[in-house]
Design a protein around this motif. Structure first.
Motif, PDB file in Angstrom:
ATOM      1  N   GLY A 263      33.600 -14.243 -21.537  1.00 14.23           N
ATOM      2  CA  GLY A 263      34.411 -14.524 -22.712  1.00 14.23           C
ATOM      3  C   GLY A 263      33.614 -14.480 -23.996  1.00 14.23           C
ATOM      4  N   LEU A 264      32.545 -13.680 -24.001  1.00 17.91           N
ATOM      5  CA  LEU A 264      31.640 -13.623 -25.144  1.00 17.91           C
ATOM      6  C   LEU A 264      31.555 -12.211 -25.705  1.00 17.91           C
ATOM      7  CD1 LEU A 264      28.816 -15.815 -23.574  1.00 17.91           C
ATOM      8  CD2 LEU A 264      30.492 -16.553 -25.265  1.00 17.91           C
ATOM      9  N   SER A 265      30.735 -12.056 -26.734  1.00 17.32           N
ATOM     10  CA  SER A 265      30.498 -10.766 -27.365  1.00 17.32           C
ATOM     11  C   SER A 265      28.992 -10.545 -27.464  1.00 17.32           C
ATOM     12  CB  SER A 265      31.135 -10.720 -28.754  1.00 17.32           C
ATOM     13  OG  SER A 265      30.691  -9.582 -29.472  1.00 17.32           O
ATOM     14  N   ILE A 266      28.608  -9.332 -27.781  1.00 15.43           N
ATOM     15  CA  ILE A 266      27.196  -9.000 -27.941  1.00 15.43           C
ATOM     16  C   ILE A 266      26.546  -9.873 -29.012  1.00 15.43           C
ATOM     17  CG2 ILE A 266      27.627  -7.171 -29.644  1.00 15.43           C
ATOM     18  CD1 ILE A 266      24.997  -7.009 -26.839  1.00 15.43           C
ATOM     19  N   ASP A 267      27.312 -10.312 -29.984  1.00 13.76           N
ATOM     20  CA  ASP A 267      26.767 -11.174 -31.048  1.00 13.76           C
ATOM     21  C   ASP A 267      26.313 -12.527 -30.522  1.00 13.76           C
ATOM     22  OD1 ASP A 267      27.278  -9.235 -32.964  1.00 13.76           O
ATOM     23  OD2 ASP A 267      29.306  -9.974 -33.334  1.00 13.76           O
ATOM     24  N   ASP A 268      26.820 -12.920 -29.343  1.00  9.35           N
ATOM     25  CA  ASP A 268      26.440 -14.205 -28.757  1.00  9.35           C
ATOM     26  C   ASP A 268      25.131 -14.132 -27.977  1.00  9.35           C
ATOM     27  OD1 ASP A 268      28.865 -15.711 -29.501  1.00  9.35           O
ATOM     28  OD2 ASP A 268      29.874 -14.314 -28.152  1.00  9.35           O
ATOM     29  N   MET A 269      24.637 -12.908 -27.740  1.00 12.94           N
ATOM     30  CA  MET A 269      23.429 -12.734 -26.933  1.00 12.94           C
ATOM     31  C   MET A 269      22.184 -12.981 -27.770  1.00 12.94           C
ATOM     32  SD  MET A 269      22.216  -9.424 -24.663  1.00 12.94           S
ATOM     33  CE  MET A 269      21.747  -8.403 -26.081  1.00 12.94           C
ATOM     34  N   ASP A 270      21.395 -13.987 -27.364  1.00 18.74           N
ATOM     35  CA  ASP A 270      20.164 -14.303 -28.086  1.00 18.74           C
ATOM     36  C   ASP A 270      18.985 -13.505 -27.560  1.00 18.74           C
ATOM     37  OD1 ASP A 270      18.818 -15.983 -30.102  1.00 18.74           O
ATOM     38  OD2 ASP A 270      17.737 -16.806 -28.376  1.00 18.74           O
ATOM     39  N   LYS A 271      18.982 -13.244 -26.231  1.00 21.27           N
ATOM     40  CA  LYS A 271      17.917 -12.450 -25.621  1.00 21.27           C
ATOM     41  C   LYS A 271      18.468 -11.646 -24.451  1.00 21.27           C
ATOM     42  CE  LYS A 271      14.012 -15.505 -26.658  1.00 21.27           C
ATOM     43  NZ  LYS A 271      13.635 -14.708 -27.831  1.00 21.27           N
ATOM     44  N   LEU A 272      17.892 -10.476 -24.243  1.00 22.40           N
ATOM     45  CA  LEU A 272      18.172  -9.670 -23.064  1.00 22.40           C
ATOM     46  C   LEU A 272      16.906  -9.627 -22.219  1.00 22.40           C
ATOM     47  CD1 LEU A 272      19.847  -7.731 -21.321  1.00 22.40           C
ATOM     48  CD2 LEU A 272      19.058  -5.851 -22.798  1.00 22.40           C
ATOM     49  N   LEU A 273      16.954 -10.259 -21.051  1.00 23.40           N
ATOM     50  CA  LEU A 273      15.842 -10.205 -20.107  1.00 23.40           C
ATOM     51  C   LEU A 273      16.181  -9.142 -19.075  1.00 23.40           C
ATOM     52  CD1 LEU A 273      14.919 -13.968 -19.526  1.00 23.40           C
ATOM     53  CD2 LEU A 273      14.327 -12.445 -21.420  1.00 23.40           C
ATOM     54  N   ILE A 274      15.577  -7.979 -19.220  1.00 24.34           N
ATOM     55  CA  ILE A 274      15.898  -6.835 -18.390  1.00 24.34           C
ATOM     56  C   ILE A 274      14.741  -6.512 -17.455  1.00 24.34           C
ATOM     57  CG2 ILE A 274      15.041  -5.120 -20.060  1.00 24.34           C
ATOM     58  CD1 ILE A 274      17.499  -3.384 -19.309  1.00 24.34           C
ATOM     59  N   HIS A 275      15.060  -5.991 -16.283  1.00 21.92           N
ATOM     60  CA  HIS A 275      14.034  -5.585 -15.323  1.00 21.92           C
ATOM     61  C   HIS A 275      13.028  -4.656 -16.003  1.00 21.92           C
ATOM     62  CE1 HIS A 275      11.946  -3.818 -12.010  1.00 21.92           C
ATOM     63  NE2 HIS A 275      12.627  -2.693 -12.041  1.00 21.92           N
TER      64      HIS A 275
END
Length: 367
Positions: A263-275
């Motif tokens: 129920g969120l948007s990309i604007d809510d993402m503070d960090k992306l921890l990716i492989h």
């Protein structure tokens, strides 16, 4: 508002091998292509191009005396210590890996008993209600373990779960394949615990997918690139270009789907921890993700990377990255209580997954 059960990370740990292997250590290798012919470019050119594309300058290998289960246990000990819990209270131990215990200079993969059983034994946990099992799911295995643990906790079947990702890829990579420079060793672990909260916290949403079609064998075990080299052994092989092309389509899509599920948007993402697979590829994934939201620019600061000095340690990359940030060992990076982070990984199978996680506040961690 009534309280619901959520899963939060209450402790983490990692094992970063001591043996540092810089790119120049490959200067005398003989590299061959998939056609069995020796590459005509000089090794220096091959190494320089490799670093430019992957971002890898060095990686870590375990010493000969250590096995995957050993470093898994070392990471687990740190996680248990940081969580300040008794290991006997764990309901599950999940160990994500793909190759079992492989001894130095050996082609034999030892997976019986399960690595999770060996880890439980090394930790000295005797409680028979601490159920243990292994999870082979490609490089996405540790995150899948986190998803499974969340299911146990939300169902009421568990209160605390230890999830470990450990691998010694240095022992199954082909020294005559330039892709061997990608792979590294390492282990990371977290303790996931139940919490009752009126507000969503911890794991908010998750999504997994498996593409067992024409992508099934883009990562597989096969003979060495050099004809006649160790004919009795199989090595990890990758169709890098084909995998790269599909990752750029599939991974941004599953991240967006997971964010929407929360129920969120990309604007809510503070960090992306990716492989940590390939620096150029991960940056392209981030760019493609923002384009799915019709956003044309973003800062790579939102996506912390360890691949330049740790390489690709498969299932260990994500828990190690989380642990380094959580324990203030990653300069310029920290987690902010209440903020959303997104985990994402992809690996052999082809399997991929994503998790949206809300960092708990200190008072929630102590409940």
């Amino acid at each position: 508002m009534s309280k619901q059960t959520y899963s939060i990370i209450i402790g983490s740990g990692s094992y970063i091998p001591k043996h540092v292997v810089p790119n120049q250590d490959f200067i005398n290798n003989e590299f061959y292509g998939p056609d069995g012919l020796k590459l005509t470019k000089s090794n220096q050119v091959i190494i320089d191009q490799f670093e430019q594309i992957t971002g890898i300058r060095e990686r870590r290998y375990v010493t000969d005396d250590l096995l995957t289960s050993d470093i898994a246990a070392l990471a687990a000990l740190e996680a248990i210590s940081s969580a300040k819990i008794d290991g006997e209270t764990l309901d599950y131990i999940i160990v994500a890996h793909n190759f079992g215990d492989v001894t130095a200079n050996s082609s034999h993969s030892d997976m019986v008993p399960a690595l999770a059983s060996r880890v439980k034994n090394q930790l000295g946990i005797v409680n028979p209600d601490t159920v243990v099992y292994d999870l082979p799911f490609g490089c996405a295995g540790w995150l899948q373990g986190l998803i499974q643990a969340d299911g146990y906790i939300r169902s009421g079947d568990a209160k605390k779960v230890l999830i470990i990702g450990a691998e010694t890829l240095s022992r199954i990579c082909d020294p005559h394949d330039r892709d061997s420079m990608i792979y590294a060793d390492g282990a990371g672990a977290v303790i996931l615990a139940a919490i009752e909260s009126e507000e969503p916290v911890g794991i908010i949403a998750h999504k997994s997918k498996s593409y067992a079609n024409e992508l099934t064998y883009v990562l597989k075990m096969a003979k060495s690139a050099q004809p006649g080299y160790m004919e009795d052994r199989l090595f990890l092989k990758m169709q890098g270009r084909k995998l790269y092309e599909h990752v750029l389509k599939l991974v941004p899509a599953i991240i967006k789907e997971c964010i929407a599920k929360a129920g969120l948007s990309i604007d809510d993402m503070d960090k992306l921890l990716i492989h940590q697979a390939n620096n150029k590829m991960d940056e392209a994934v981030l760019k493609q993700l923002y384009e799915l939201y019709d956003l044309k620019s973003t800062s790579v600061d939102i996506m912390p990377m360890t691949i330049s000095w740790l390489g690709n340690s498969s299932v260990a990359t994500l828990p190690t990255l989380y642990d380094l940030i959580e324990r203030n060992k990653f300069e310029g990076q920290s987690f902010t209580p209440g903020k959303m982070i997104v985990f994402a990984s992809v690996g052999a199978g082809v399997n991929l997954n994503s998790v949206v996680y809300r960092i708990p506040f200190n008072e929630q961690m102590s409940n």
